[in-house]
Design an enzyme around this catalytic site. Structure first.
Site, PDB file in Angstrom:
ATOM      1  N   HIS A 107      18.155   4.087  14.992  1.00 42.98           N
ATOM      2  CA  HIS A 107      17.888   4.172  13.557  1.00 42.98           C
ATOM      3  C   HIS A 107      16.406   3.904  13.289  1.00 42.98           C
ATOM      4  O   HIS A 107      15.737   3.242  14.087  1.00 42.98           O
ATOM      5  CB  HIS A 107      18.680   3.099  12.799  1.00 42.98           C
TER       6      HIS A 107
ATOM      7  N   CYS B 129      21.191  -4.771  10.577  1.00 43.97           N
ATOM      8  CA  CYS B 129      22.478  -4.056  10.571  1.00 43.97           C
ATOM      9  C   CYS B 129      23.611  -4.892  10.030  1.00 43.97           C
ATOM     10  O   CYS B 129      24.606  -4.367   9.527  1.00 43.97           O
ATOM     11  CB  CYS B 129      22.864  -3.642  11.996  1.00 43.97           C
TER      12      CYS B 129
HETATM   13  C1  CIR Z   1      26.359   1.968  16.159  1.00 43.62           C
HETATM   14  O1  CIR Z   1      26.016   2.594  17.158  1.00 43.62           O
HETATM   15  O2  CIR Z   1      26.569   2.516  15.089  1.00 43.62           O
HETATM   16  C2  CIR Z   1      26.517   0.463  16.271  1.00 43.62           C
HETATM   17  N1  CIR Z   1      26.973   0.134  17.568  1.00 43.62           N
HETATM   18  C3  CIR Z   1      25.201  -0.226  15.957  1.00 43.62           C
HETATM   19  C4  CIR Z   1      24.768  -0.041  14.545  1.00 43.62           C
HETATM   20  C5  CIR Z   1      23.472  -0.664  14.247  1.00 43.62           C
HETATM   21  N2  CIR Z   1      23.160  -0.542  12.874  1.00 43.62           N
HETATM   22  C6  CIR Z   1      21.935  -0.510  12.378  1.00 43.62           C
HETATM   23  O3  CIR Z   1      20.971  -0.426  13.128  1.00 43.62           O
HETATM   24  N3  CIR Z   1      21.798  -0.485  11.069  1.00 43.62           N
END
Ligand code: CIR
Length: 256
Positions: free
Chosen positions: A164, A251
């Site tokens: 991201h 996140c």
């Molecule tokens: C994913 O791959 O969607 C989750 N394992 C990690 C999400 C991380 N979210 C973020 O950076 N906002």
């Protein structure tokens, strides 16, 4: 200044969250819960009211609540996550948002547009949005069409190396960006004062400025030293179990 934070308790299935680092192993569920509780305490210590949503076993990655909405003082945008196993997570945030926003100001990204909140970095009235494996051009176009009437500008940023946008670049305050890897030389960020995170600490590019204090992941001493040099009080929070499934500090919450 932030007043509210929304978090979601990690579910047992968090051990099966999406990971691009299987070599780090699976998260330890009990430790993830402890770390999540400490994250909540850290937010509360900074004067924030924390709304804790219950664990949702249907979605292993559902504790990464940042990805399902983008919140501002004028409106809320419910996203349409690009990860197939996460797409259904977004609907669960709508009833919660109704406690904070009038229905007319709760907007949605719809297919074929995809967008995840981790790709959105706000600086004042500008929203930078990463074009990533999770957020597509149609999603960015919809996001701009939704936000422009509220007086917000939307600026797309292409990215190649990280999951991201905020995996690699985060805004603190006072015109200062924390940058790593592919974001160090992005022309779109030329006007900001940039602090470069050393490559061996690139995970710590995902820090959170909360009402004057910088919350950073525990165990990144070079980054903490840099932050202190700029005069920020720092608050380390251990996120080792979330890191195993590509999750960082930002996140784990929606801040508004
Ligand atoms: C994913 O791959 O969607 C989750 N394992 C990690 C999400 C991380 N979210 C973020 O950076 N906002």
């Amino acid at each position: 200044m932030y007043k509210n934070v929304i978090v979601r308790t990690p579910c047992r299935a968090v051990i099966n969250g999406i990971s691009s680092h299987p070599e780090l192993g699976k998260p330890d569920y009990d430790l993830a819960l402890k770390q999540h509780a400490a994250y909540i305490r850290a937010m509360e210590s900074l004067g924030i009211t924390v709304r804790v949503l219950p664990a949702d076993e249907a979605y292993p990655d559902s504790c990464f609540v940042e990805d399902v909405a983008v919140l501002s003082e004028r409106c809320a945008v419910v996203t349409n996550p690009g990860a197939k196993t996460r797409n259904g997570e977004a609907a669960g945030i709508i009833p919660v948002l109704k406690d904070f926003y009038p229905e007319k100001d709760i907007r949605r990204i719809i297919s074929s547009g995809t967008l995840e909140g981790g790709d959105v970095m706000r600086i004042e009235n500008r929203f930078y949005v990463g074009l990533s494996a999770r957020t597509n051009q149609a999603g960015v176009d919809q996001f701009a069409a939704l936000l422009n009437p509220y007086g917000y500008e939307v600026i797309p940023i292409t990215l190649k190396e990280v999951l991201h946008l905020k995996t690699g670049v985060n805004y603190l305050a006072d015109n200062r960006l924390l940058v790593s890897g592919e974001f160090i030389a992005k022309p779109e960020f030329a006007a900001y004062d940039k602090t470069v995170i050393p490559p061996e600490e690139d995970y710590a590019a995902n820090c959170l400025w909360i009402n004057g204090t910088v919350v950073l992941p525990a165990g990144f001493p070079a980054t903490e030293t840099l932050l202190k040099q700029f005069g920020y009080p720092t608050l380390p929070v251990d996120t080792s179990e979330f890191r195993k499934i590509d999750g960082g500090l930002s996140c784990l919450s929606l801040r508004f």
